[in-house]
Design an enzyme around this catalytic site. Structure first.
Site, mmCIF file in Angstrom:
data_model
loop_
_atom_site.group_PDB
_atom_site.id
_atom_site.type_symbol
_atom_site.label_atom_id
_atom_site.label_comp_id
_atom_site.label_asym_id
_atom_site.label_seq_id
_atom_site.Cartn_x
_atom_site.Cartn_y
_atom_site.Cartn_z
ATOM 1 N N CYS A 58 0.867 -1.149 0.025
ATOM 2 C CA CYS A 58 0.012 -0.059 0.067
ATOM 3 C C CYS A 58 0.957 1.382 -0.044
ATOM 4 O O CYS A 58 0.483 2.271 -0.718
ATOM 5 C CB CYS A 58 -0.917 0.046 1.304
ATOM 6 S SG CYS A 58 -1.217 -1.643 1.827
ATOM 7 N N ASP A 90 -3.749 -2.935 7.518
ATOM 8 C CA ASP A 90 -4.906 -4.012 8.045
ATOM 9 C C ASP A 90 -4.511 -5.452 7.341
ATOM 10 O O ASP A 90 -4.885 -6.386 8.208
ATOM 11 C CB ASP A 90 -6.164 -3.391 7.580
ATOM 12 C CG ASP A 90 -6.355 -2.168 8.462
ATOM 13 O OD1 ASP A 90 -5.486 -1.620 9.069
ATOM 14 O OD2 ASP A 90 -7.505 -1.747 8.299
ATOM 15 N N CYS A 131 -2.584 3.205 2.693
ATOM 16 C CA CYS A 131 -3.449 2.087 3.565
ATOM 17 C C CYS A 131 -4.575 2.683 4.292
ATOM 18 O O CYS A 131 -4.807 3.930 4.579
ATOM 19 C CB CYS A 131 -2.520 1.224 4.261
ATOM 20 S SG CYS A 131 -3.164 -0.231 4.985
ATOM 21 N N ASP A 132 -5.505 1.717 4.632
ATOM 22 C CA ASP A 132 -6.983 2.420 5.082
ATOM 23 C C ASP A 132 -6.977 3.513 5.964
ATOM 24 O O ASP A 132 -7.547 4.449 5.444
ATOM 25 C CB ASP A 132 -7.326 1.115 5.634
ATOM 26 C CG ASP A 132 -7.686 -0.076 4.902
ATOM 27 O OD1 ASP A 132 -7.447 0.188 3.714
ATOM 28 O OD2 ASP A 132 -8.278 -1.195 5.296
ATOM 29 N N LYS A 133 -6.347 3.425 6.914
ATOM 30 C CA LYS A 133 -6.498 4.443 8.265
ATOM 31 C C LYS A 133 -5.687 5.763 7.900
ATOM 32 O O LYS A 133 -5.789 6.895 8.266
ATOM 33 C CB LYS A 133 -6.156 3.928 9.471
ATOM 34 C CG LYS A 133 -6.715 2.495 10.064
ATOM 35 C CD LYS A 133 -8.268 2.678 9.900
ATOM 36 C CE LYS A 133 -9.112 1.305 9.886
ATOM 37 N NZ LYS A 133 -8.822 0.439 8.954
ATOM 38 N N CYS A 203 -5.183 -2.322 -1.355
ATOM 39 C CA CYS A 203 -6.158 -3.553 -2.026
ATOM 40 C C CYS A 203 -7.087 -2.886 -3.127
ATOM 41 O O CYS A 203 -7.653 -1.943 -3.104
ATOM 42 C CB CYS A 203 -6.746 -3.901 -0.832
ATOM 43 S SG CYS A 203 -5.864 -4.473 0.466
ATOM 44 N N GLU A 453 -10.833 -5.082 13.193
ATOM 45 C CA GLU A 453 -11.792 -5.805 12.062
ATOM 46 C C GLU A 453 -11.844 -7.214 11.861
ATOM 47 O O GLU A 453 -10.770 -7.679 12.584
ATOM 48 C CB GLU A 453 -11.247 -5.239 10.736
ATOM 49 C CG GLU A 453 -11.249 -3.722 10.504
ATOM 50 C CD GLU A 453 -10.749 -3.336 9.245
ATOM 51 O OE1 GLU A 453 -10.072 -4.239 8.513
ATOM 52 O OE2 GLU A 453 -10.969 -2.049 8.755
ATOM 53 N N SER A 479 -13.942 -5.100 7.812
ATOM 54 C CA SER A 479 -12.660 -4.725 6.850
ATOM 55 C C SER A 479 -13.733 -4.128 5.753
ATOM 56 O O SER A 479 -15.073 -4.616 5.612
ATOM 57 C CB SER A 479 -12.263 -6.064 6.438
ATOM 58 O OG SER A 479 -11.630 -5.420 5.059
#
Length: 576
Positions: A58, A90, A131-133, A203, A453, A479
């Site tokens: 990521c 994650d 990445c996500d956060k 992702c 998650e 997730s």
């Protein structure tokens, strides 16, 4: 902020504290030590913050893109100062104790960028995240500091190919479930894990990273189309340079993030999540972003937008396509234009281009001969891909992703687990029945701590062909890659005495995503009686960062925030 001779007037720029006048001689000495010229020292100082690291794909391309941002800043009479912050990725943290660090990292990223900006008196910010956060975190700190800012996503991963089919990391998680049932051999699983992630990037489905990337463009903090190209594409570097140029224009025009992120802009952001079948995590991150600029916009406000916005984009995990497919047909702008024409978003919201979102979308044409994005006249669902729930089990709300679901109601007996591992082990051992409602509690923001998650568990259920045949509810999170009847963010959480903490095996739970309810068929009197013997479960994190987080964090309903936000401010950094 330029004088009549085109020189920067730094009298109202915060970097004056470290670059101007005799008192700043020691500070300038440090800049000379790093090779800056006198001219560069007296230009605006622009923080270029990235989450670059070697933790996961990521973030691995962010350092390259940051150099292009710096070029864009330098070519427009600014002085870029690059720095990095952490991420918790994650996909690697998932399914074990490491996931407790994930949501906490959102706060640490925002806090660390804030401290770097404050400590060095930078005038503006370009934030790159993968990445996500890290995406909401970067946008949160932009709103917190309210310096001229541009956000840029690092780009998605290219899809993997497994036996002729596009695959993502979610297929590998679901492959673990198939392996447990004997449908996948060791060799099958090994083959898939080796091909699922073929490049740098986040992702590839409409999981949390791509959801929040769509939000970044929609809410106005990112340049149009900057979120779309996959991470390996060289075109990302041109968007990065353009982001650097754009932030210099914002300094000159004195356009700040809170001029851009209004309540209307937040409503637009919720609409794009709904229209793309995005991650339930957006219902956590949008309230947290609103909190940073003093706007009341909680889970219920987000859910209202979800309820009235059609789901029109056929993306994984509920659909068929990945982020690159959306990019190939024109990107998020295509979805936004359709929503704008249908009256589902506000076109008058300002963006980092200095123009409104309607002006940015003026020349966008809907692409024919494709089925990634549908017309509003032919939606996948007439209401959004994510639904808010409320009831006696969740008086402060909960959230479910209905994208891909065939049935919108579920009723069954509770099977209660005190943590994720216990539930995952039961699923792997197939110690549950079709029709059960698996309950994972004590995983909320405070009680986890960290609001983990549950992708490992939900993916294992799908790998066992039980997705939709059982339901799963938790005070933790799911997730963005989760699919199936999975309800997260149940609030109040068990750790503060929420009803989820009072459930017993066999209690009948009723879920109705059509009307938005989540109830346990137990009387108020019985729940009150159970509460008399209830006590919070002790967790293992009695020191360190997770302990501090547990002391500060609030309800998921309000975004799981850890400070008073803009409503508690006595000043804004950039105005010091």
């Amino acid at each position: 902020m330029k004088d009549a001779n085109g020189k920067w007037d730094k009298s109202k720029l915060v970097s004056r504290y470290v670059t101007e006048g005799a008192k700043s001689a020691p500070h300038r000495a440090y800049y000379y030590a790093m090779g800056l010229t006198e001219e560069e020292i007296h230009q605006p100082l622009v923080g270029v913050a990235t989450c670059w690291n070697e933790a996961a794909p990521c973030n691995i391309a962010l350092q390259r893109q940051a150099q292009s941002v710096k070029r864009g800043v330098s070519e427009n009479a600014g002085t870029p100062r690059e720095f990095t912050t952490i991420t918790v990725t994650d996909g690697i943290a998932m399914g074990h104790e490491g996931m407790r660090s994930s949501l906490v990292s959102r706060e640490v990223i925002a806090d660390s960028v804030e401290l770097t900006m404050r400590g060095h008196c930078y005038d503006a910010l370009v934030g790159l995240a993968g990445c996500d956060k890290s995406l909401p975190a970067m946008m949160m700190v932009m709103l917190r500091l309210n310096v001229p800012s541009v956000f840029m996503y690092g780009g998605s991963i290219l899809p993997g190919k497994f036996r002729g089919e596009d695959v993502t990391i979610i297929d590998v998680f679901e492959g673990v479930g198939k392996h447990a049932t004997g449908k996948f051999s060791d060799g099958d699983l090994k083959e898939m894990e080796c091909v699922a992630c073929p490049s740098a990037g986040a992702c590839g489905g409409q999981f949390t990273a791509n959801t929040m990337a769509c939000v970044s463009e929609t809410i106005g903090l990112a340049l149009p189309n900057s979120a779309g190209a996959p991470a390996p594409f060289e075109s990302r570097d041109e968007y990065a340079a353009a982001s650097g140029a754009a932030v210099m224009k914002l300094i000159e025009m004195n356009i700040r993030p809170r001029d851009i992120v209004t309540r209307k802009a937040l409503e637009n952001a919720a609409a794009i999540v709904s229209a793309t079948g995005g991650s339930t995590n957006a219902a956590l991150h949008l309230p947290a972003m609103a909190h940073e600029c003093g706007i009341d916009f909680d889970l219920h406000d987000v859910a209202e937008i979800f309820k009235r916005t059609p789901y029109i984009t056929d993306l994984k995990p509920g659909g068929r396509y990945v982020a690159k497919d959306l990019y190939d047909v024109g990107g998020v702008s295509v979805v936004l234009k359709e929503l704008l024409d249908g009256g589902y978003i506000h076109g008058d919201c300002l963006t980092v281009t200095g123009k409104t979102i309607a002006e940015n979308l003026a020349d966008i044409k809907f692409p024919e001969n494709q089925d990634v994005v549908r017309r509003l006249s032919n939606p996948i669902l007439p209401t959004g891909g994510v639904v808010g729930l409320k009831g006696n089990l969740a008086s402060e709300g909960a959230i479910v992703k209905i994208a891909g679901l065939k049935e919108m109601t579920f009723e069954g007996p509770a099977r209660v687990f005190e943590c994720e591992e216990d539930c995952f082990n039961a699923v792997q051992a197939r110690q549950y029945k079709e029709g059960d409602v698996l309950v994972i509690r004590n995983e909320g923001p405070k009680g986890g701590p960290g609001m983990r998650e549950m992708l490992s568990t939900t993916a294992a259920l799908y790998g066992q062909d039980m997705g939709g045949k059982v339901a799963l509810i938790t005070d933790g999170r799911f997730s963005g890659g989760t699919r199936g009847f999975c309800i997260g963010h149940v609030s109040p959480e068990a750790a503060v005495g929420g009803p989820i903490g009072l459930l017993k095996d066999g209690d009948i739970i009723r879920i109705d995503a059509n009307v938005g309810t989540l109830d346990v068929l137990v009387s108020d009197e019985e729940l009150a009686e159970r509460r008399k013997s209830w006590a919070p479960r002790q967790h293992n994190y009695q020191s360190g960062a997770l302990y501090k987080y547990a002391q500060l964090v609030g309800s998921a309903e309000k975004g799981a925030v850890t400070h008073p936000g803009a409503q508690g401010e006595t000043h804004v950094f950039v105005d010091l």
